[in-house]
Design a protein around this motif. Structure first.
Motif, PDB file in Angstrom:
ATOM      1  N   UNK A  11       4.619  -7.756  -9.139  1.00 36.95           N
ATOM      2  CA  UNK A  11       6.005  -8.024  -8.718  1.00 36.95           C
ATOM      3  C   UNK A  11       6.559  -6.843  -7.922  1.00 36.95           C
ATOM      4  N   UNK A  12       6.258  -5.625  -8.384  1.00 40.40           N
ATOM      5  CA  UNK A  12       6.722  -4.423  -7.696  1.00 40.40           C
ATOM      6  C   UNK A  12       6.068  -4.329  -6.323  1.00 40.40           C
ATOM      7  N   UNK A  13       4.771  -4.617  -6.237  1.00 43.82           N
ATOM      8  CA  UNK A  13       4.035  -4.564  -4.966  1.00 43.82           C
ATOM      9  C   UNK A  13       4.629  -5.547  -3.959  1.00 43.82           C
ATOM     10  N   UNK A  14       4.899  -6.760  -4.390  1.00 44.53           N
ATOM     11  CA  UNK A  14       5.449  -7.776  -3.488  1.00 44.53           C
ATOM     12  C   UNK A  14       6.868  -7.428  -3.051  1.00 44.53           C
ATOM     13  N   UNK A  15       7.571  -6.647  -3.888  1.00 45.41           N
ATOM     14  CA  UNK A  15       8.956  -6.288  -3.549  1.00 45.41           C
ATOM     15  C   UNK A  15       8.995  -5.268  -2.404  1.00 45.41           C
ATOM     16  N   UNK A  16       8.092  -4.249  -2.425  1.00 42.78           N
ATOM     17  CA  UNK A  16       8.216  -3.184  -1.424  1.00 42.78           C
ATOM     18  C   UNK A  16       7.245  -3.315  -0.251  1.00 42.78           C
ATOM     19  N   UNK A  17       6.126  -4.039  -0.410  1.00 48.25           N
ATOM     20  CA  UNK A  17       5.083  -4.037   0.618  1.00 48.25           C
ATOM     21  C   UNK A  17       5.431  -4.935   1.809  1.00 48.25           C
ATOM     22  N   UNK A  19       5.170  -7.560   4.873  1.00 52.88           N
ATOM     23  CA  UNK A  19       4.570  -8.889   4.862  1.00 52.88           C
ATOM     24  C   UNK A  19       3.206  -8.919   5.554  1.00 52.88           C
ATOM     25  N   UNK A  20       3.024  -8.069   6.596  1.00 49.36           N
ATOM     26  CA  UNK A  20       1.748  -8.087   7.308  1.00 49.36           C
ATOM     27  C   UNK A  20       0.649  -7.351   6.545  1.00 49.36           C
ATOM     28  N   UNK A  21       0.984  -6.707   5.450  1.00 50.48           N
ATOM     29  CA  UNK A  21      -0.013  -6.012   4.634  1.00 50.48           C
ATOM     30  C   UNK A  21      -0.208  -6.637   3.257  1.00 50.48           C
ATOM     31  N   UNK A  22       0.804  -7.347   2.771  1.00 47.40           N
ATOM     32  CA  UNK A  22       0.821  -7.741   1.365  1.00 47.40           C
ATOM     33  C   UNK A  22      -0.397  -8.565   0.967  1.00 47.40           C
ATOM     34  N   UNK A  23      -0.815  -9.555   1.835  1.00 51.54           N
ATOM     35  CA  UNK A  23      -1.915 -10.437   1.446  1.00 51.54           C
ATOM     36  C   UNK A  23      -3.221  -9.678   1.315  1.00 51.54           C
ATOM     37  N   UNK A  24      -3.488  -8.813   2.299  1.00 51.18           N
ATOM     38  CA  UNK A  24      -4.732  -8.054   2.284  1.00 51.18           C
ATOM     39  C   UNK A  24      -4.748  -7.036   1.132  1.00 51.18           C
ATOM     40  N   UNK A  25      -3.638  -6.308   0.960  1.00 53.11           N
ATOM     41  CA  UNK A  25      -3.573  -5.279  -0.092  1.00 53.11           C
ATOM     42  C   UNK A  25      -3.695  -5.911  -1.479  1.00 53.11           C
ATOM     43  N   UNK A  26      -2.934  -6.973  -1.690  1.00 48.20           N
ATOM     44  CA  UNK A  26      -2.950  -7.611  -3.006  1.00 48.20           C
ATOM     45  C   UNK A  26      -4.336  -8.158  -3.320  1.00 48.20           C
ATOM     46  N   UNK A  27      -4.997  -8.773  -2.313  1.00 47.28           N
ATOM     47  CA  UNK A  27      -6.335  -9.327  -2.535  1.00 47.28           C
ATOM     48  C   UNK A  27      -7.338  -8.255  -2.908  1.00 47.28           C
ATOM     49  N   UNK A  28      -7.306  -7.136  -2.182  1.00 43.64           N
ATOM     50  CA  UNK A  28      -8.240  -6.050  -2.473  1.00 43.64           C
ATOM     51  C   UNK A  28      -8.029  -5.484  -3.875  1.00 43.64           C
TER      52      UNK A  28
END
Length: 855
Positions: A11-17, A19-28
């Motif tokens: 939840x914290x990651x999705x709040x600050x990251x 949009x163009x990075x969130x999918x790749x970062x979260x997946x990794x």
């Protein structure tokens, strides 16, 4: 089943990251987490948290400027709506503003008073290290606790490893000082040379040396220096100290700042302990004439230090009847009462009492806010329904209503600060304090805390309640006026009046006890009894003075006396035939001349008073009834006792009288015939012309004792001073209780006005159908009456318990009669009826045509 990473981290990651990075970062991160989870689930979760935090860098954080802009826009919108709401519902706003500001002002007054009480004696730099040595004395009556200890103990404290430093001194006394043939009265004490090392009284001059080392030294305060010499540059100047038949020329060795208001010990000068100690006739380990304070090197060593000091004392005093212990010096003011050797509270009880009263008053004001806000809910249904229909979330609505409550809380605080600034001088008069209104950090934090507390407590329930409405039902006009809403308000009104009644009972009980104390027959006549200290030439011409005073018009009689209200000297050095080890008794001692008992209206139970007819009275004593009972004597007249000054014959038994406060029971007493060592001249004045009589006595005094200050005192004033704390608490409690009732009735006034507004058409219909004014009044006030009656029933056991606990502090007190609680309940009910009746009579007098024609 696939392992799930920590929800909060995602939840914290999705709040600050971004949009163009969130999918790749979260997946990794999730892929790495799943691999690590197989080895160690706990370790995988910790590493996942840490990995998310490592991405919290500028290049990955998205822009929040638009969100902040939206947030500020929303807050400005809420502020506009709040101001419009205040203007639209002016009566509700004014009632809340007046109630909250008055309550907050009361809380701030109590905060200032409580802070002053808690801060007493805390200004000493070694506060945490300072401990007073106390003594517990065991005798047949139990254990009594004294501040007094043997002065000889001071020199032995150097062998106690836990004691860093110590000082010995006396209690403060009113002395005469003279300079250049001018005489002044001032409060002074004697102390040793380490006094200013232990305590933090500030020396302005003379501090580079040891200012009390010389027996002829005196340290005076700034104000006394100005009074004596008109300047503070007075080092080396001479002053003559006078007391009794003694006088001594002393030289100013230092000037100190005036003792601060936060000091429980107020004095104008200090003289050398060595000089005082030389005057002590009985320098014995059984004479408890000194006060000693020690600075412990580590407060944790208090018990060890106390044990060592007590051991030293017992080895020298050869007694097991007395035990020494340590008490923190700055705690004495608040925790000064002892019962049978155990700490039993003190002024801390009043600190706790007023802290509770402050909460009561603030809570009552918050109840008003909650009741009026929820009662007015129906008038805001359209606003709420339109907002919800247009997509407003419940959190945003809660935010809006909390904004309203916080804003009114802030406005109330500013108004309360103005009230405190204006009324503080009057509050100081009532409380006997010298409080100042200054924006210190603690005061500012308290004010902010009160604003937040009131804003959240008063606003939370209305915000949650109003935001919970169904928008569709609201638009259809189907607001659910359920039993829960009504019962909630009723419960709050019940609590409000229960608290108010408890305060009313407190005021009635305290006032009743104060009246009892002032009017109780103490066993002697304290009215119109004047006394003044014997000093100067009056000591040499006592009989001449008595004869001259008796000739003054308005004087009924005069005598020599050592009687002091509140106590004086006590001794255990009395023996009698048949006394056993278990019969060790402490006696209060009074020295008297002829005619003293008769002049003061004391009655003899047996025997006679001291008279000039008996030349042998110098070896005579009179005891009280309690002493007779404690000694177990029968037919005591003519029997001999052994006093520490020699053998004495009992010539009389006086009926018991209260020498000290009514907080304690009457104790054994012995009256010695010793006119030469009586400290006072007392005179009984006729009623009706006291001022002229006092002037006549003063003329006699100045004629015989030129230069000395004539300072008459009165027994009734001394007696009232014993209960100064109770009297001030009584005055404050009276005002705060009246305030609580006022705030309660203010809320009841607003609530009844709104109730009548909702039932206007019902009243009109009832009047058309023939209902009279009394029927309508009975109908509309019935619900409020039920609530107040329930409040009375709830408050009675609580108020009885609290009153009983407070009265237990007095050995002599009033009884808790049923009428006290009945009066409190009837008073609250009458005030509530009056408040509601004002509204209902107005509504019942309205023309029903005007109320019905709008349909």
């Amino acid at each position: 089943m696939r392992p799930t990473p920590p929800h909060r981290a995602i939840k914290f990651l999705r709040w600050f990251c971004r949009e163009d990075f969130i999918e790749e970062v979260e997946g990794d991160l999730i892929e790495i987490f799943e691999m690590q989870f197989e080895d160690s689930p706990k370790k995988a979760r910790r590493k996942f948290y840490w990995s998310v935090l490592k991405y919290f860098r500028p290049e990955f954080i998205k822009a929040f400027s638009n969100q902040n802009s939206n947030y500020l826009t929303m807050q400005r919108h809420n502020l506009k709506l709040t101001i419009r709401s205040f203007l639209k519902y002016r009566s509700q706003f004014l009632i809340n503003l007046i109630g909250l500001s008055t309550a907050i002002a009361a809380v701030l007054f109590i905060y200032l008073w409580v802070s002053d009480e808690l801060g007493m004696d805390k200004f000493h730099q070694k506060d945490e290290q300072l401990f007073q040595i106390y003594s517990n004395h065991s005798d047949a009556a139990g254990i009594s606790t004294w501040k007094g200890v043997p002065g000889l103990l001071k020199d032995e404290l150097e062998t106690v490893p836990e004691v860093e430093s110590s000082t010995v001194y006396t209690d403060t006394h009113d002395f005469t000082l003279s300079s250049n043939d001018s005489y002044f009265r001032a409060l002074g004490k004697f102390a040793d040379s380490s006094f200013f090392d232990v305590f933090s009284y500030q020396l302005l001059s003379g501090g580079n040396k040891n200012p009390l080392k010389d027996e002829s030294a005196i340290i005076i305060s700034e104000s006394l220096a100005q009074k004596l010499f008109g300047s503070t540059d007075v080092i080396g100047k001479s002053v003559t100290w006078h007391f009794w038949e003694k006088q001594k020329e002393v030289f100013v060795s230092g000037v100190m700042k005036n003792t601060p208001n936060t000091s429980s010990d107020q004095f104008d000068f200090i003289m050398s302990w060595e000089f005082y100690h030389d005057m002590i006739e009985y320098k014995q380990w059984g004479n408890y004439y000194a006060r000693i304070v020690v600075a412990i090197n580590n407060p944790a060593n208090q018990q060890q230090a106390a044990s060592t000091i007590d051991k030293i004392f017992k080895e020298n005093a050869q007694t097991e009847k007395v035990t020494l212990f340590l008490k923190k010096y700055s705690d004495q003011y608040l925790f000064g009462n002892y019962e049978n050797g155990k700490e039993a509270g003190g002024r801390i009880e009043y600190v706790r009492l007023f802290s509770i009263v402050a909460f009561f008053i603030l809570f009552i004001a918050c109840i008003n806010f909650i009741n009026l806000s929820t009662a007015k809910a129906s008038q805001r249904t359209k606003e709420i329904s339109v907002k919800k229909t247009l997509g407003a979330s419940r959190p945003s609505l809660i935010n809006q209503h909390l904004t309203e409550s916080v804003l009114i809380s802030v406005a109330s605080m500013f108004l309360a600060l103005g009230l405190v600034w204006v009324l503080l001088p009057q509050f100081n008069l009532v409380s006997g304090k010298a409080l100042s209104f200054a924006f210190t950090w603690p005061f500012a934090l308290t004010a902010i805390s009160v604003v937040v507390f009131v804003g959240l407590i008063a606003g939370s329930y209305p915000a949650l309640y109003l935001s919970s409405f169904d928008p569709i039902a609201l638009l259809k006009g189907k607001l659910a006026k359920g039993k829960g809403e009504v019962r909630g308000r009723q419960v709050l009104v019940v609590i409000q009046f229960a608290l108010s009644i408890i305060l009313i009972v407190a005021v009635i009980v305290v006032q009743g006890q104060m009246s009892f104390l002032q009017n109780k027959n103490l066993g002697y006549d304290r009215d119109n009894i004047l006394y003044f200290e014997r000093e100067g030439k009056i000591l040499e011409n006592s009989e001449t003075v008595l004869h001259a005073i008796k000739q003054v018009k308005g004087v009924e009689g005069a005598a020599l006396s050592g009687f002091i209200i509140g106590g004086g000297n006590s001794t255990g050095g009395v023996d009698w035939e048949g006394k056993t080890e278990e019969d060790q008794i402490q006696f209060w001692e009074i020295k008297a001349g002829t005619g003293m008992l008769e002049l003061m209206g004391m009655e003899m139970a047996a025997g006679r008073e001291f008279t000039e007819e008996f030349s042998a009275d110098s070896a005579s004593v009179i005891i009280n009834e309690t002493a007779l009972e404690a000694m177990g004597m029968e037919d005591p007249i003519g029997k001999t006792i052994t006093h520490y000054t020699g053998e004495k014959k009992i010539v009389g038994v006086v009926k018991d009288f209260n020498l000290i406060s009514l907080h304690t029971k009457i104790e054994p007493m012995i009256i010695l015939y010793n006119p030469k060592e009586t400290h006072f001249v007392i005179a009984k004045l006729e009623k009706g012309n006291e001022a002229q009589t006092i002037q006549g006595i003063e003329e006699v005094y100045k004629k015989i004792n030129p230069g000395y200050v004539f300072k008459p005192q009165f027994l009734d004033q001394d007696y009232e001073a014993l209960y100064k704390a109770e009297q001030r608490v009584s005055g404050l409690a009276k005002y705060f209780s009246a305030l609580a009732i006022l705030i309660s009735c203010l809320g009841l006034f607003g609530l009844s006005a709104f109730t009548l507004e909702r039932r206007t058409k019902e009243i009109g219909i009832r009047k058309v159908l023939g209902a009279g004014q009394f029927n309508i009044l009975y109908l509309l006030s019935g619900d409020f009456t039920k609530m107040i009656l329930i409040g009375i029933l709830i408050s009675l056991p609580v108020s009885y318990y609290l009153a009983d606990q407070w009265l237990a502090n007095f050995a002599f007190h009033i009884s808790l009669s049923w009428w006290i609680f009945a009066l409190a309940g009837v008073s609250a009910l009458a005030v509530a009826w009056l408040t509601v009746s004002i509204q209902t009579i107005k509504a019942s007098n309205t023309n029903p045509v005007d109320t019905l024609k709008s349909e």
